[in-house]
Write a protein that holds these residues in place. Sequence first.
Motif, short mmCIF file in Angstrom:
data_model
loop_
_atom_site.label_atom_id
_atom_site.label_comp_id
_atom_site.label_asym_id
_atom_site.label_seq_id
_atom_site.Cartn_x
_atom_site.Cartn_y
_atom_site.Cartn_z
N LEU A 3 0.82 -1.18 0.10
CA LEU A 3 -0.03 0.12 -0.02
C LEU A 3 0.80 1.33 -0.20
O LEU A 3 0.42 2.33 -0.71
CB LEU A 3 -0.91 0.05 1.34
N ALA A 4 1.81 1.29 0.57
CA ALA A 4 2.84 2.32 0.57
C ALA A 4 3.41 2.41 -0.49
O ALA A 4 3.68 3.82 -1.14
CB ALA A 4 3.97 2.18 1.76
N ASP A 5 3.98 1.39 -1.21
CA ASP A 5 4.37 1.62 -2.60
C ASP A 5 3.50 1.89 -3.49
O ASP A 5 3.82 3.18 -4.41
CB ASP A 5 5.05 0.10 -3.05
N LEU A 6 2.18 1.57 -3.68
CA LEU A 6 1.13 2.26 -4.44
C LEU A 6 1.14 3.71 -4.05
O LEU A 6 0.79 4.56 -5.16
CB LEU A 6 -0.28 1.38 -4.22
N ALA A 7 1.11 4.14 -2.97
CA ALA A 7 1.03 5.41 -2.53
C ALA A 7 2.06 6.46 -3.14
O ALA A 7 1.80 7.43 -3.84
CB ALA A 7 0.93 5.83 -1.04
N ASP A 8 3.24 5.77 -3.33
CA ASP A 8 4.40 6.46 -3.96
C ASP A 8 4.19 6.32 -5.46
O ASP A 8 4.96 7.26 -6.27
CB ASP A 8 5.62 5.91 -3.53
N GLY A 9 3.50 5.56 -6.01
CA GLY A 9 3.31 5.26 -7.56
C GLY A 9 3.19 6.39 -8.51
O GLY A 9 3.87 6.66 -9.45
N PRO A 10 2.23 7.26 -8.04
CA PRO A 10 2.21 8.45 -9.02
C PRO A 10 3.31 9.58 -9.16
O PRO A 10 3.62 10.04 -10.24
CB PRO A 10 0.98 9.42 -8.51
N ASP A 11 4.09 9.51 -7.84
CA ASP A 11 5.27 10.28 -7.90
C ASP A 11 6.38 9.76 -8.93
O ASP A 11 7.42 10.18 -9.14
CB ASP A 11 5.86 10.49 -6.35
N PHE A 12 6.24 8.48 -9.01
CA PHE A 12 7.31 7.75 -9.91
C PHE A 12 6.96 7.44 -11.20
O PHE A 12 7.53 6.71 -11.81
CB PHE A 12 7.97 6.47 -9.15
N GLY A 13 5.66 8.05 -11.53
CA GLY A 13 5.41 7.87 -12.80
C GLY A 13 4.89 6.37 -13.17
O GLY A 13 5.03 5.92 -14.35
N VAL A 14 4.27 5.65 -12.18
CA VAL A 14 4.08 4.18 -12.39
C VAL A 14 2.82 4.06 -13.52
O VAL A 14 1.99 4.81 -13.25
CB VAL A 14 3.58 3.57 -10.99
N THR A 15 2.93 3.06 -14.31
CA THR A 15 1.96 2.92 -15.48
C THR A 15 1.34 1.49 -15.42
O THR A 15 0.43 1.19 -15.98
CB THR A 15 2.56 3.21 -16.85
N ALA A 16 2.03 0.77 -14.55
CA ALA A 16 1.35 -0.51 -14.43
C ALA A 16 1.69 -1.04 -13.01
O ALA A 16 2.70 -0.84 -12.39
CB ALA A 16 1.70 -1.72 -15.68
N VAL A 17 0.90 -2.14 -12.44
CA VAL A 17 1.27 -2.76 -11.24
C VAL A 17 0.85 -4.37 -11.59
O VAL A 17 -0.14 -4.70 -12.43
CB VAL A 17 0.01 -2.30 -10.10
N MET A 18 1.83 -5.04 -11.21
CA MET A 18 1.76 -6.60 -11.25
C MET A 18 1.58 -7.38 -10.07
O MET A 18 2.40 -7.11 -9.00
CB MET A 18 3.23 -7.15 -11.84
N GLN A 19 0.31 -8.05 -9.95
CA GLN A 19 -0.03 -8.71 -8.85
C GLN A 19 0.39 -10.38 -8.69
O GLN A 19 -0.14 -10.87 -9.73
CB GLN A 19 -1.48 -8.59 -8.58
N PRO A 20 1.15 -10.64 -7.57
CA PRO A 20 1.69 -12.02 -7.71
C PRO A 20 0.47 -12.83 -7.20
O PRO A 20 -0.38 -12.40 -6.40
CB PRO A 20 2.76 -11.97 -6.91
N PHE A 21 0.45 -14.05 -7.30
CA PHE A 21 -0.26 -15.17 -6.93
C PHE A 21 -1.79 -15.04 -6.91
O PHE A 21 -2.40 -15.04 -5.77
CB PHE A 21 0.11 -15.54 -5.65
N VAL A 22 -2.33 -14.78 -7.94
CA VAL A 22 -3.63 -14.12 -7.89
C VAL A 22 -4.44 -15.62 -7.89
O VAL A 22 -4.11 -16.45 -8.75
CB VAL A 22 -4.21 -13.43 -9.15
N HIS A 23 -5.44 -15.44 -7.04
CA HIS A 23 -6.33 -16.72 -6.86
C HIS A 23 -7.82 -16.25 -7.15
O HIS A 23 -8.53 -17.29 -7.09
CB HIS A 23 -6.16 -17.21 -5.38
N SER A 24 -8.33 -15.18 -6.92
CA SER A 24 -9.70 -14.70 -7.11
C SER A 24 -9.92 -13.44 -7.72
O SER A 24 -8.91 -12.51 -7.65
CB SER A 24 -10.28 -14.77 -5.73
N ARG A 25 -11.05 -13.34 -8.13
CA ARG A 25 -11.51 -11.94 -8.66
C ARG A 25 -11.52 -10.93 -7.41
O ARG A 25 -11.29 -9.74 -7.67
CB ARG A 25 -13.07 -11.90 -9.24
N GLU A 26 -11.73 -11.35 -6.23
CA GLU A 26 -11.74 -10.22 -4.96
C GLU A 26 -10.21 -9.89 -4.65
O GLU A 26 -10.17 -8.86 -4.33
CB GLU A 26 -12.34 -11.50 -3.99
N ASP A 27 -9.39 -10.76 -5.06
CA ASP A 27 -8.16 -10.29 -4.84
C ASP A 27 -7.82 -8.97 -5.85
O ASP A 27 -7.18 -8.03 -5.37
CB ASP A 27 -7.02 -11.28 -5.33
N LEU A 28 -8.27 -9.42 -6.99
CA LEU A 28 -7.91 -8.23 -8.04
C LEU A 28 -8.72 -7.00 -7.66
O LEU A 28 -8.28 -5.80 -7.97
CB LEU A 28 -8.11 -8.82 -9.42
#
Length: 177
Positions: free
Chosen positions: A14-39
């Motif tokens: 969550l802290a990394d995501l909060a910093d994302g806009p400052d670093f120009g993040v254009t994509a996030v990769m989520q590991p070990f997805v098991h459900s739609r609820e996770d996403l």
Amino acid sequence: GLALHLPPLTVEDLADLADGPDFGVTAVMQPFVHSREDLDAVRQAMRQAGLENALLYAKVEDAAGLDALPGWIGGCDVVTAARGDLGANLGLEHVPAAQKRIAAECRRAGKPLLVVTELLGSMAERPVPTRAEASDICNAVWDGAAHLMLTNETAAGRYPLEAAAWLVKCAEAAGNA
């Protein structure tokens, strides 16, 4: 084995995501997805962090994620066939069939597929790929992979530029076959 379901995001995530806009993040990769609820939880956290326009890549890394793929594929922008973890979790001999299954599900759902891990693994130490690696890249393209990603070959390998050039050369040859 014991099935342990962890929350999709840690406090650090969550802290990394909060910093994302400052670093120009254009994509996030989520590991070990098991459900739609996770996403859905990741997507909500991305919105709260100001990353609503970033792409969400969802990694298939184990049997649970693979089996649940039809139920969660609609919650991401790109599906990642994470072959390193698939090999560790399913056994190496099952990775090709898993990749084919993931590719077929992506085609059915109209989702782009990213194939990653050891596409050109030998090129971490050698300037030319093996015939098996060239075939692997072509087969991924023929299965419908929209994206191919090098990791160790370019991050720590001795021939990063050559590896990138060979990846393009093989993918273009597959596309023109």
